[in-house]
Design an enzyme around this catalytic site. Structure first.
Site, PDB file in Angstrom:
ATOM      1  N   MET A  56     -26.850 -42.026 -88.227  1.00 42.38           N
ATOM      2  CA  MET A  56     -26.307 -40.812 -88.838  1.00 42.38           C
ATOM      3  C   MET A  56     -25.036 -40.403 -88.084  1.00 42.38           C
ATOM      4  O   MET A  56     -24.605 -39.252 -88.162  1.00 42.38           O
ATOM      5  CB  MET A  56     -27.338 -39.683 -88.805  1.00 42.38           C
ATOM      6  CG  MET A  56     -28.565 -40.010 -89.650  1.00 42.38           C
ATOM      7  SD  MET A  56     -29.393 -38.552 -90.294  1.00 42.38           S
ATOM      8  CE  MET A  56     -29.801 -37.688 -88.801  1.00 42.38           C
ATOM      9  N   GLY A  57     -24.446 -41.348 -87.339  1.00 46.69           N
ATOM     10  CA  GLY A  57     -23.220 -41.043 -86.604  1.00 46.69           C
ATOM     11  C   GLY A  57     -23.510 -40.286 -85.325  1.00 46.69           C
ATOM     12  O   GLY A  57     -24.636 -40.291 -84.832  1.00 46.69           O
TER      13      GLY A  57
ATOM     14  N   HIS B  31     -23.873 -42.588 -79.519  1.00 46.74           N
ATOM     15  CA  HIS B  31     -23.893 -42.485 -78.052  1.00 46.74           C
ATOM     16  C   HIS B  31     -24.287 -43.845 -77.488  1.00 46.74           C
ATOM     17  O   HIS B  31     -24.378 -44.833 -78.227  1.00 46.74           O
ATOM     18  CB  HIS B  31     -24.835 -41.365 -77.606  1.00 46.74           C
ATOM     19  CG  HIS B  31     -26.188 -41.434 -78.259  1.00 46.74           C
ATOM     20  ND1 HIS B  31     -27.087 -42.437 -77.992  1.00 46.74           N
ATOM     21  CD2 HIS B  31     -26.782 -40.642 -79.192  1.00 46.74           C
ATOM     22  CE1 HIS B  31     -28.178 -42.252 -78.707  1.00 46.74           C
ATOM     23  NE2 HIS B  31     -28.018 -41.173 -79.454  1.00 46.74           N
TER      24      HIS B  31
ATOM     25  N   HIS C  33     -26.934 -45.847 -79.313  1.00 42.83           N
ATOM     26  CA  HIS C  33     -26.475 -46.590 -80.495  1.00 42.83           C
ATOM     27  C   HIS C  33     -25.689 -47.836 -80.070  1.00 42.83           C
ATOM     28  O   HIS C  33     -25.806 -48.892 -80.682  1.00 42.83           O
ATOM     29  CB  HIS C  33     -25.552 -45.720 -81.361  1.00 42.83           C
ATOM     30  CG  HIS C  33     -26.227 -44.530 -81.982  1.00 42.83           C
ATOM     31  ND1 HIS C  33     -26.033 -43.254 -81.544  1.00 42.83           N
ATOM     32  CD2 HIS C  33     -27.109 -44.445 -83.016  1.00 42.83           C
ATOM     33  CE1 HIS C  33     -26.745 -42.419 -82.278  1.00 42.83           C
ATOM     34  NE2 HIS C  33     -27.416 -43.110 -83.172  1.00 42.83           N
TER      35      HIS C  33
ATOM     36  N   LYS D  27     -36.785 -44.546 -79.397  1.00 42.21           N
ATOM     37  CA  LYS D  27     -36.892 -43.088 -79.179  1.00 42.21           C
ATOM     38  C   LYS D  27     -37.578 -42.413 -80.370  1.00 42.21           C
ATOM     39  O   LYS D  27     -38.399 -41.531 -80.195  1.00 42.21           O
ATOM     40  CB  LYS D  27     -35.504 -42.513 -78.957  1.00 42.21           C
ATOM     41  CG  LYS D  27     -35.499 -41.048 -79.199  1.00 42.21           C
ATOM     42  CD  LYS D  27     -34.543 -40.297 -78.404  1.00 42.21           C
ATOM     43  CE  LYS D  27     -34.709 -38.834 -78.712  1.00 42.21           C
ATOM     44  NZ  LYS D  27     -34.518 -38.559 -80.134  1.00 42.21           N
TER      45      LYS D  27
ATOM     46  N   VAL E 185     -32.676 -45.721 -74.613  1.00 42.50           N
ATOM     47  CA  VAL E 185     -31.656 -45.672 -73.556  1.00 42.50           C
ATOM     48  C   VAL E 185     -31.689 -44.245 -72.978  1.00 42.50           C
ATOM     49  O   VAL E 185     -31.733 -43.272 -73.736  1.00 42.50           O
ATOM     50  CB  VAL E 185     -30.263 -46.027 -74.112  1.00 42.50           C
ATOM     51  CG1 VAL E 185     -29.198 -45.933 -73.030  1.00 42.50           C
ATOM     52  CG2 VAL E 185     -30.294 -47.439 -74.719  1.00 42.50           C
TER      53      VAL E 185
ATOM     54  N   SER F  54     -28.367 -37.752 -80.282  1.00 40.29           N
ATOM     55  CA  SER F  54     -27.157 -37.072 -80.784  1.00 40.29           C
ATOM     56  C   SER F  54     -27.311 -35.561 -80.661  1.00 40.29           C
ATOM     57  O   SER F  54     -26.327 -34.835 -80.600  1.00 40.29           O
ATOM     58  CB  SER F  54     -26.909 -37.442 -82.246  1.00 40.29           C
ATOM     59  OG  SER F  54     -26.821 -38.835 -82.374  1.00 40.29           O
TER      60      SER F  54
HETATM   61  O1  PAF Z   1     -32.484 -42.611 -86.922  1.00 37.20           O
HETATM   62  C1  PAF Z   1     -31.581 -42.232 -87.683  1.00 37.20           C
HETATM   63  O2  PAF Z   1     -30.434 -42.039 -87.269  1.00 37.20           O
HETATM   64  C2  PAF Z   1     -31.898 -41.974 -89.145  1.00 37.20           C
HETATM   65  O3  PAF Z   1     -33.166 -41.435 -89.305  1.00 37.20           O
HETATM   66  C3  PAF Z   1     -31.691 -43.207 -90.045  1.00 37.20           C
HETATM   67  C4  PAF Z   1     -32.643 -44.328 -89.687  1.00 37.20           C
HETATM   68  C5  PAF Z   1     -30.261 -43.697 -89.921  1.00 37.20           C
HETATM   69  C6  PAF Z   1     -31.954 -42.829 -91.502  1.00 37.20           C
HETATM   70  O4  PAF Z   1     -31.096 -41.823 -91.926  1.00 37.20           O
END
Ligand code: PAF
Length: 288
Positions: A30-31, A34, A37, A149, A176, A186
């Site tokens: 979802m952007g 960090h 990701h 997480k 992490v 986030s």
């Molecule tokens: O973990 C996330 O960031 C969200 O739940 C996902 C898997 C991208 C679905 O929107």
């Protein structure tokens, strides 16, 4: 790195590669990316030929009182991280493209979402399951990586892929952590300096549970109290749940034998923190 916004264009790109036998790896996000990701993207990069990451703040997984409007959206920073880590396509669909008028199908997994996050955040997991199913259909990955997480989310995705024969290999990457042990998220940007210092209490309480298991405690309730004692030292924190569960079904364990997951969620001011630790209890040695 290509930036693709239209689901149709994304599907055409993937379709061509799938036909050529290229293994597509996928990191849905979802952007507000960090280091957690980054670790998922790096692992996916090593395991596949072509790498797609999606950035989509999915409204279907937010409750009406939740932080959809203020969820951080640093898109230029996110794209820079993806580009640096060798992502081939950053898929950034709009809400209208993902949920056009007339959209009605929702995917639900009632058993695995009955407790924990599913109980505190009704509808959250049907939003997650629906968007993940849609993203898999558009991106056509051979494998996808999720962070440990969000333990219940990764268990749900595994179940979903199995139930619907989606044919995607699901890899779960270890959480992490910051230097003091706080799981990266986030939403940690919402913590004040003071809350940030206290936030590590959740991880400490899970560690206390793991240590109790390491000492040979097998009673689920006793392990639960060992965890709760640590959080209760910090009056500013409210416990949503601290639980000892089976790692596949997420049902609570009254006795721990073999594998277990310690799950926790607490509230610190306006912020909710979740975390978990996987443990393996030593089996009592058989005497001959
Ligand atoms: O973990 C996330 O960031 C969200 O739940 C996902 C898997 C991208 C679905 O929107």
């Amino acid at each position: 790195m290509k930036i693709i916004r239209s689901p149709t264009t994304m599907a055409v790109w993937s379709e061509r590669l799938v036909r050529e036998g290229v293994k597509i790896g996928f990191v849905p996000t979802m952007g507000a990316l960090h280091e957690g990701h980054r670790a998922l993207i790096r692992e996916a990069r090593l395991r596949c030929d072509a790498l797609v990451s999606s950035i989509f703040v999915n409204p279907a997984q937010f409750g009406p009182q939740e932080d959809l409007a203020k969820y951080p959206r640093p898109i230029l920073q996110d794209r820079a991280l993806c580009r640096k880590e060798g992502v081939d396509v950053c898929f950034e669909p709009t809400v209208e493209a993902m949920y056009p008028s007339g959209f009605q199908t929702m995917v639900t997994l009632p058993a695995i979402t009955r407790r924990w996050e599913g109980e505190v955040r009704p509808h959250h997991f049907s939003g997650v399951a629906t968007v993940v199913t849609k993203l898999f259909g558009i991106v056509r990955p051979k494998m996808a990586i999720f962070g440990q997480k969000d333990f219940q989310q990764s268990a749900l995705v595994r179940q979903l892929v199995k139930d619907l024969n989606l044919g995607v290999e699901i890899v779960v990457h270890p959480t992490v952590r910051e230097e003091d042990g706080l799981a990266m998220s986030s939403r940690n940007v919402y913590l004040t300096q003071d809350e940030r210092k206290r936030a590590v209490m959740l991880y400490k309480s899970l560690r206390a549970g793991a240590e109790a298991i390491g000492r040979g405690v097998t009673d689920g309730k006793a392990i639960g109290s060992a965890m709760a004692q640590v959080v209760k030292k910090e009056p500013a924190i409210t416990i949503d749940y601290l639980a000892v569960c089976d790692p596949t079904t997420l049902e609570p364990l009254s006795t721990v034998r073999g594998k277990a997951v310690l799950l926790g969620a607490v509230r610190l001011g306006p912020v909710r923190l979740i975390d978990n630790i996987l443990v393996v209890a030593k089996q009592a040695r058989r005497k001959f």
